[in-house]
Design a protein around this motif. Structure first.
Motif, PDB file in Angstrom:
ATOM      1  N   ILE A   1       0.859  -1.179   0.000  1.00  8.31           N
ATOM      2  CA  ILE A   1       0.000   0.000   0.000  1.00  8.31           C
ATOM      3  C   ILE A   1       0.895   1.229   0.000  1.00  8.31           C
ATOM      4  O   ILE A   1       1.767   1.371   0.853  1.00  8.31           O
ATOM      5  CB  ILE A   1      -0.907   0.007   1.241  1.00  8.31           C
ATOM      6  N   ALA A   2       0.702   2.081  -0.959  1.00  7.47           N
ATOM      7  CA  ALA A   2       1.456   3.328  -1.021  1.00  7.47           C
ATOM      8  C   ALA A   2       0.562   4.445  -0.497  1.00  7.47           C
ATOM      9  O   ALA A   2      -0.492   4.719  -1.057  1.00  7.47           O
ATOM     10  CB  ALA A   2       1.888   3.614  -2.453  1.00  7.47           C
ATOM     11  N   LEU A   3       0.987   5.071   0.573  1.00  5.88           N
ATOM     12  CA  LEU A   3       0.215   6.153   1.168  1.00  5.88           C
ATOM     13  C   LEU A   3       0.984   7.459   1.027  1.00  5.88           C
ATOM     14  O   LEU A   3       2.178   7.513   1.282  1.00  5.88           O
ATOM     15  CB  LEU A   3      -0.050   5.867   2.652  1.00  5.88           C
ATOM     16  N   HIS A   4       0.265   8.494   0.659  1.00  2.00           N
ATOM     17  CA  HIS A   4       0.856   9.811   0.506  1.00  2.00           C
ATOM     18  C   HIS A   4      -0.124  10.851   1.023  1.00  2.00           C
ATOM     19  O   HIS A   4      -1.325  10.626   1.052  1.00  2.00           O
ATOM     20  CB  HIS A   4       1.174  10.110  -0.964  1.00  2.00           C
ATOM     21  N   GLY A   5       0.399  11.985   1.406  1.00  2.00           N
ATOM     22  CA  GLY A   5      -0.438  13.115   1.793  1.00  2.00           C
ATOM     23  C   GLY A   5      -1.301  12.842   3.006  1.00  2.00           C
ATOM     24  O   GLY A   5      -0.849  12.288   4.002  1.00  2.00           O
ATOM     25  N   TRP A   6      -2.575  13.216   2.904  1.00  2.02           N
ATOM     26  CA  TRP A   6      -3.486  13.100   4.038  1.00  2.02           C
ATOM     27  C   TRP A   6      -3.739  11.652   4.412  1.00  2.02           C
ATOM     28  O   TRP A   6      -4.002  11.351   5.574  1.00  2.02           O
ATOM     29  CB  TRP A   6      -4.793  13.838   3.760  1.00  2.02           C
TER      30      TRP A   6
ATOM     31  N   LEU B   1      -1.538   9.204   4.372  1.00  2.00           N
ATOM     32  CA  LEU B   1      -0.417   8.805   5.220  1.00  2.00           C
ATOM     33  C   LEU B   1      -0.573   9.406   6.617  1.00  2.00           C
ATOM     34  O   LEU B   1      -0.361   8.735   7.617  1.00  2.00           O
ATOM     35  CB  LEU B   1       0.911   9.243   4.594  1.00  2.00           C
ATOM     36  N   GLY B   2      -0.965  10.668   6.684  1.00  2.00           N
ATOM     37  CA  GLY B   2      -1.164  11.316   7.973  1.00  2.00           C
ATOM     38  C   GLY B   2      -2.253  10.649   8.790  1.00  2.00           C
ATOM     39  O   GLY B   2      -2.089  10.424   9.992  1.00  2.00           O
ATOM     40  N   SER B   3      -3.366  10.314   8.160  1.00  7.74           N
ATOM     41  CA  SER B   3      -4.454   9.669   8.907  1.00  7.74           C
ATOM     42  C   SER B   3      -4.055   8.260   9.330  1.00  7.74           C
ATOM     43  O   SER B   3      -4.424   7.802  10.415  1.00  7.74           O
ATOM     44  CB  SER B   3      -5.742   9.653   8.090  1.00  7.74           C
ATOM     45  N   PHE B   4      -3.281   7.558   8.488  1.00 10.25           N
ATOM     46  CA  PHE B   4      -2.802   6.233   8.863  1.00 10.25           C
ATOM     47  C   PHE B   4      -1.898   6.311  10.085  1.00 10.25           C
ATOM     48  O   PHE B   4      -2.054   5.555  11.037  1.00 10.25           O
ATOM     49  CB  PHE B   4      -2.054   5.601   7.693  1.00 10.25           C
ATOM     50  N   LEU B   5      -0.965   7.244  10.069  1.00 16.34           N
ATOM     51  CA  LEU B   5      -0.047   7.392  11.203  1.00 16.34           C
ATOM     52  C   LEU B   5      -0.786   7.820  12.466  1.00 16.34           C
ATOM     53  O   LEU B   5      -0.478   7.345  13.560  1.00 16.34           O
ATOM     54  CB  LEU B   5       1.060   8.387  10.857  1.00 16.34           C
TER      55      LEU B   5
END
Length: 104
Positions: free
Chosen positions: A61-66, A68-72
């Motif tokens: 899964i490639a997460l970027h931007g918001w 990635l922020g919500s995942f973290l």
């Protein structure tokens, strides 16, 4: 008469079955590091002795931007579970090892 659950079982039976099922599923995680997690046990009818297949094409899964922020933000508290549980265990042990002070 004991209250019944959605499954139609008496509450104590239902809670006991849920507890046993959750313990069995939790114990299955031991298979990640135990030898029996690499090959199916002999008592499994069709699969006995065969190696447990590993996924060849594991999805990433490639997460970027918001995202990635919500995942973290959602995952970060889970990283604190182990250390906080350890601190609580030590605090409980320290509190219980000494007898309470006598009251006046």
């Amino acid at each position: 008469m004991a209250p019944r659950t959605p499954a139609g079982l008496p509450t104590p039976v239902y809670v006991t079955l849920l507890s046993v099922l959750s313990e069995l599923l939790a114990f299955a995680a031991v298979g990640l590091i135990a030898p029996w997690g690499e090959a199916f046990p002999r008592w499994v009818p069709v699969l006995r002795g065969r190696r447990v297949p590993l996924p060849d094409d594991f999805p990433t899964i490639a997460l970027h931007g918001w995202r990635l922020g919500s995942f973290l933000a959602a995952y970060a508290p889970l990283l604190l579970w182990g250390p906080l549980l350890g601190l609580l265990t030590v605090a409980y042990w320290r509190r219980r090892r000494t007898p309470p002070a006598p009251r006046p």
